[in-house]
Scaffold this active site. Structure first.
Site, mmCIF file in Angstrom:
data_model
loop_
_atom_site.group_PDB
_atom_site.id
_atom_site.type_symbol
_atom_site.label_atom_id
_atom_site.label_comp_id
_atom_site.label_asym_id
_atom_site.label_seq_id
_atom_site.Cartn_x
_atom_site.Cartn_y
_atom_site.Cartn_z
ATOM 1 N N GLU A 193 0.832 -1.207 0.000
ATOM 2 C CA GLU A 193 0.000 0.000 0.000
ATOM 3 C C GLU A 193 0.864 1.252 0.000
ATOM 4 O O GLU A 193 0.466 2.291 -0.546
ATOM 5 C CB GLU A 193 -0.934 -0.019 1.216
ATOM 6 C CG GLU A 193 -2.122 -0.956 1.080
ATOM 7 C CD GLU A 193 -1.753 -2.424 1.246
ATOM 8 O OE1 GLU A 193 -0.606 -2.699 1.667
ATOM 9 O OE2 GLU A 193 -2.599 -3.284 0.971
ATOM 10 N N HIS B 187 -9.274 -6.652 9.397
ATOM 11 C CA HIS B 187 -9.922 -6.377 8.113
ATOM 12 C C HIS B 187 -11.299 -5.735 8.256
ATOM 13 O O HIS B 187 -11.969 -5.522 7.246
ATOM 14 C CB HIS B 187 -10.108 -7.673 7.328
ATOM 15 C CG HIS B 187 -8.852 -8.266 6.789
ATOM 16 N ND1 HIS B 187 -7.895 -8.820 7.597
ATOM 17 C CD2 HIS B 187 -8.383 -8.377 5.534
ATOM 18 C CE1 HIS B 187 -6.892 -9.261 6.854
ATOM 19 N NE2 HIS B 187 -7.161 -9.004 5.600
#
Length: 327
Positions: free
Chosen positions: A62, A131
């Site tokens: 990321e 998550h």
């Protein structure tokens, strides 16, 4: 031409397709967006249609996605970068809040950063704590970046198209729980754009306002229907954007109902609900007939157990209970 009825993932896909056809400077990048066609299938068929120069698979980094997107935007392109889940956008935090959000101001307006970070957010069927949270209020803390949170297919379509065309960086969050939900769409030949920073009254009411966004709209609307059976008139306001925030719409609704419940899927400490409650108190104190209530996730890392997970999250029953406490 007849209106369409599509799940939100298809609405997002259509918005991206149309903007990539309209503007050759728009391209998509992210983990598995090309050959796998997207973790959530939003980029299905894109590689065949646009090729490898405009549909880029990235490494599982990321930090790299954030840095490349900012650089490409500064160079004149319009990247739409996908984070598989917003929880790992923290790895790109420096690129988002320290560069994308500030470059226009750091360089006295010489550079624009017209990019969109798309990110799946929210709980995901026992996807566990790493998550499953909704940390978009953290990103909304920083000026210079817009944060959008659609609640249905048509909004997702119109808001994403507006985000891609805007010259400012946008974090565009997509609730995992809404990807498969079908909803009406505008006609195919309509250039449907929803302005950035504008909320929407989903349901008119006179006794209490529920301010919410994303999946909270579903819980609030269901609660409103149940409360109507008890003679309680509920106004449901979909905020759509956490930044810029449609404070004019919020204050008008509160001054009409004099009571407020704020519903959010994210955590309660130092939250968006805290900020909104403070703004209502500061600007509408003379109209206040009851304390402002908040409904949010429990203040815990989200459990793996589906039973504990359900207990930790908001739902329509908790919204009904909160409304009844202030009526």
């Amino acid at each position: 031409m007849a209106s369409r009825n599509l799940p939100m993932r298809e609405a997002l896909r259509h918005a991206l397709l149309e903007e990539m056809h309209r503007d050759e400077s728009v391209f998509v990048m992210g983990e598995e967006v090309a050959y796998w066609q997207g973790t959530h299938r939003v980029t299905r068929g894109f590689l065949e249609e646009f090729g490898e120069k405009r549909v880029l698979d990235t490494p599982i980094s990321e930090m790299a996605i954030g840095g490349v997107a900012v650089g490409a935007a500064m160079a004149g392109l319009r990247p739409v970068a996908e984070f598989m889940t917003i929880n790992f956008a923290f790895l790109a935090l420096d690129a988002l809040v320290n560069h994308a959000a500030k470059i226009h101001y750091m360089f006295n307006g010489m550079f624009k950063v017209p990019l969109v970070f798309r990110a799946a957010t929210g709980w995901g069927d026992q996807a566990t704590a790493t998550h499953s949270h909704m940390p978009e209020p953290i990103f909304a803390h920083f000026p210079g970046m817009y944060v959008g949170t659609p609640s249905n297919s048509a909004d997702a379509y119109g808001m994403l198209k507006a985000s891609i065309r805007d010259d400012n960086p946008v974090l565009f969050t997509e609730s995992i729980g809404l990807y498969s939900k079908p909803g009406p769409m505008p006609d195919e030949d309509e250039d449907f754009i929803l302005p950035i920073g504008k909320g929407n009254i989903v349901r008119e009411g006179t006794d209490v306002s529920i301010f919410t966004y994303a999946r909270g709209v579903e819980w609030a609307t269901k609660a409103a229907r149940e409360l109507e059976q008890d003679g309680v008139s509920v106004e449901v306001v979909d905020l759509r954007w956490l930044r810029p925030l449609d404070t004019e719409l919020i204050f008008e609704s509160f001054k009409k109902t004099n009571r407020a419940v704020i519903v959010e899927e994210s955590l309660p400490m130092y939250s968006f609900g805290s900020e909104l409650a403070a703004q209502i108190q500061e600007n509408c104190f003379d109209y206040m007939d009851a304390p402002i209530k908040r409904v949010s996730a429990h203040d815990v890392p989200l459990p793996y157990s589906k039973y504990l997970e359900a207990m930790a999250l908001p739902d329509s029953d908790k919204v009904v209970a909160a409304v009844k406490e202030i009526i």
